[in-house]
Design a protein around this motif. Structure first.
Motif: not given
Length: 323
Positions: A104-105, A210-219, A241-247, A252-253
């Motif tokens: 969980t992050f 950048g689709i996934g990143e944009a969705l995370v940012r908008h939310l 790969l996803a964890i690196k993007l979220y970080e 943070e975990r």
């Protein structure tokens, strides 16, 4: 002589202390007794269309969390989140439930910084038609994820608890990404004033970056505008790969545990790695079913199709389908 800490100005609140003592991060012991925690709703379950989110921090009894999970509807994927004493909840139904191997992050939204440039070629917004809801489900099916129940997304498009955002290709008008947000404050008067992100998926046929990143940012920006304190998400521990993007985005975990049902949808998460032995089809049927039921398998003689099944201190040796 030790220097005394500078007292906080009157009316100032130390949010760093809140982040350490956050009730959603307390995964053992009794429920918090402060007024805000006592005021939150109890035994809260939020219907998300692809399954239910069971907010375990609103349950006083771990057994009730396990019982709620066991009421999962066929074809759905229920999730119990923010568990206190997860081992106790699991012990109430060890043959039916498992501890999800995800991390969980958490993004504290006051730390979030918007990008200087937005990705080109698509826009992020809410759905505008039933046809777009069908396109969302096609993405989920293409990603081997549980789709929304029929008509759920369109019927709940104006929900105050759920926020579903989609990425839309500007050239074709097609839906190319989707995610679901849950507002905890509106769902159960969350004393942590939190939110969470779920079911992020991108169309595998889209070549736009950048689709996934944009969705995370908008939310995240949506919940920041709503005044929420944080946005949580769950990600498989092997998804580097996803964890690196979220970080990179500032997540943070945090020590949050998740419980799920042992069903066909979650099967790969709880049966463990397959035996490397090349068993014949008759032996494979027995071995695969044993692994689904949590029975340990040890291949003794691959060529002769001998294997041992063990569970709870008992073991039997089988050859093909004979024991």
């Amino acid at each position: 002589m030790a220097r005394k800490p500078t007292p906080l100005p009157q009316g100032h609140h130390d949010h760093r202390l809140d982040r350490i003592s956050s009730p959603s991060l307390k995964n053992w012991g009794d429920m918090p007794t402060n007024p805000a925690a006592q005021a939150m709703q109890r035994d809260v379950v939020v219907e998300c269309g692809w399954g239910r989110l069971i907010f375990a921090q609103t349950f006083e009894d771990p057994r009730k969390v396990a019982d709620a999970l066991r009421q999962e509807s066929p074809g759905q994927r229920d999730i119990a989140f923010y568990l206190r004493d997860p081992h106790v909840a699991l012990a109430h139904a060890p043959q039916e439930l498992f501890l999800d191997p995800s991390h969980t992050f958490r993004l504290w939204v006051d730390r979030y910084r918007a990008p200087h440039r937005r990705p080109a070629g698509f826009v992020v917004r809410k759905i505008k038609s039933p046809d777009e809801a069908e396109q969302v489900n096609r993405i989920y099916v293409g990603r081997h994820m549980v789709p929304f129940r029929e008509d759920f997304l369109w019927a709940n498009r104006n929900s105050r608890v759920l926020t579903v955002l989609v990425a839309v290709d500007e050239a074709s008008g097609r839906i190319i990404g989707v995610t679901t947000g849950v507002d905890h404050a509106r769902a159960f008067d969350d004393p942590d004033n939190g939110s969470s992100l779920w079911a992020l998926a991108v169309d595998p046929q889209s070549s736009l970056p950048g689709i996934g990143e944009a969705l995370v940012r908008h939310l995240a920006e949506h919940y920041k505008a709503c005044g929420r304190a944080f946005m949580d998400l769950s990600v498989m521990h092997t998804n580097t790969l996803a964890i690196k993007l979220y970080e990179k985005l500032g997540f943070e975990r945090v020590p949050v545990f998740t419980l799920k049902n042992k069903n066909s949808i979650n099967e790969r998460l709880y049966i463990g790695p397959e035996p490397e032995a090349n068993l014949n089809p008759y032996a494979r049927i027995i071995v695969d079913e044993a692994r689904r039921r949590g029975i340990a398998v040890e291949v003794i003689d691959e060529e002769a199709n001998y294997f041992a099944l063990s569970f709870g201190g008992r073991a039997i040796v089988c050859r093909e389908s004979l024991s």
